[in-house]
Design a protein around this motif. Structure first.
Motif, short mmCIF file in Angstrom:
data_model
loop_
_atom_site.label_atom_id
_atom_site.label_comp_id
_atom_site.label_asym_id
_atom_site.label_seq_id
_atom_site.Cartn_x
_atom_site.Cartn_y
_atom_site.Cartn_z
N LEU A 50 0.75 -1.52 -0.19
CA LEU A 50 -0.33 -0.13 -0.05
C LEU A 50 0.54 1.08 0.13
CD1 LEU A 50 -2.92 -0.97 2.38
CD2 LEU A 50 -3.10 -0.95 0.00
N ARG A 52 0.85 3.50 -1.73
CA ARG A 52 0.55 5.08 -2.04
C ARG A 52 0.42 6.10 -1.03
NH1 ARG A 52 -4.27 3.73 -6.48
NH2 ARG A 52 -5.81 4.00 -4.07
N LEU A 53 0.06 5.11 0.17
CA LEU A 53 -0.55 5.36 1.45
C LEU A 53 0.68 6.87 1.94
CD1 LEU A 53 -2.08 2.63 3.53
CD2 LEU A 53 -3.49 4.14 2.04
N ALA A 57 0.28 6.11 8.22
CA ALA A 57 -0.89 5.40 8.06
C ALA A 57 0.04 4.42 7.81
CB ALA A 57 -1.48 6.18 7.16
N ARG A 58 0.50 4.45 6.70
CA ARG A 58 1.00 2.97 6.33
C ARG A 58 1.79 2.60 7.56
NH1 ARG A 58 4.10 3.65 1.67
NH2 ARG A 58 6.02 3.13 3.23
N VAL A 113 -8.56 0.36 6.99
CA VAL A 113 -7.84 -0.20 5.73
C VAL A 113 -8.97 0.57 4.43
CG1 VAL A 113 -6.16 -1.17 4.06
CG2 VAL A 113 -6.23 -1.28 6.51
N VAL A 116 -9.28 4.04 3.45
CA VAL A 116 -7.86 4.82 3.99
C VAL A 116 -7.62 5.18 1.98
CG1 VAL A 116 -5.08 5.28 3.75
CG2 VAL A 116 -6.88 5.38 6.00
N VAL A 117 -8.27 3.65 1.53
CA VAL A 117 -7.76 3.50 0.28
C VAL A 117 -8.59 4.40 -0.72
CG1 VAL A 117 -7.97 1.49 -1.64
CG2 VAL A 117 -6.56 1.25 0.36
N ASP A 120 -7.85 8.05 -1.06
CA ASP A 120 -6.89 8.25 -1.76
C ASP A 120 -6.97 8.79 -3.09
OD1 ASP A 120 -4.10 7.88 -1.27
OD2 ASP A 120 -3.69 6.86 -2.10
#
Length: 124
Positions: A50, A52-53, A57-58, A113, A116-117, A120
């Motif tokens: 992930l 892109r996070l 956060a990741r 998750v 956030v995805v 994003d």
């Protein structure tokens, strides 16, 4: 905790229960260990895939999953010993809130998750 590393001491807790019950207890332990491994794998996957996070956060999600996996593994052996001892003593099996807490925590982590995805947006 001494019983974790000295299973022979469990024999002092009482007579040998029916092997079917001991083996069922062991299968339950192994299921918890598989759950712990899945949580660890999920934590590693979040950290590695992930991308892109944001880093914060990741890392937070990955660490939460990794820690939950560690707690699950420790809880597995603790519960196995408690159940084995209870069977040998002829007592009721110990109750546990851990499965409910793990389910709620895992569900919340999954929702986090997803949020956030979705927030994003599409890949850049």
């Amino acid at each position: 905790m001494r019983l974790w590393f000295s299973p022979g001491r469990l024999r002092d807790a009482g007579p040998q229960p029916d092997y079917r019950f001991s083996l069922a207890n062991e299968r339950t332990f192994l299921a918890w260990i598989r759950t712990a491994l899945a949580l660890v794998a999920g934590g590693l996957a979040v950290d590695q895939f992930l991308t892109r996070l944001g880093t914060g956060a990741r890392t937070a999600i990955a660490v939460a999953l990794l820690l939950t996996g560690a707690v699950c593994a420790v809880r597995a052996v603790h519960h196995w010993v408690r159940c084995e001892r209870a069977m040998r003593r002829g007592e009721d099996l110990p109750a546990s809130r851990f499965p409910a807490a793990l389910a709620v925590g895992t569900g919340l982590a999954a929702l986090l998750v997803v949020a956030v995805v979705v927030l994003d947006g599409p890949a850049r």
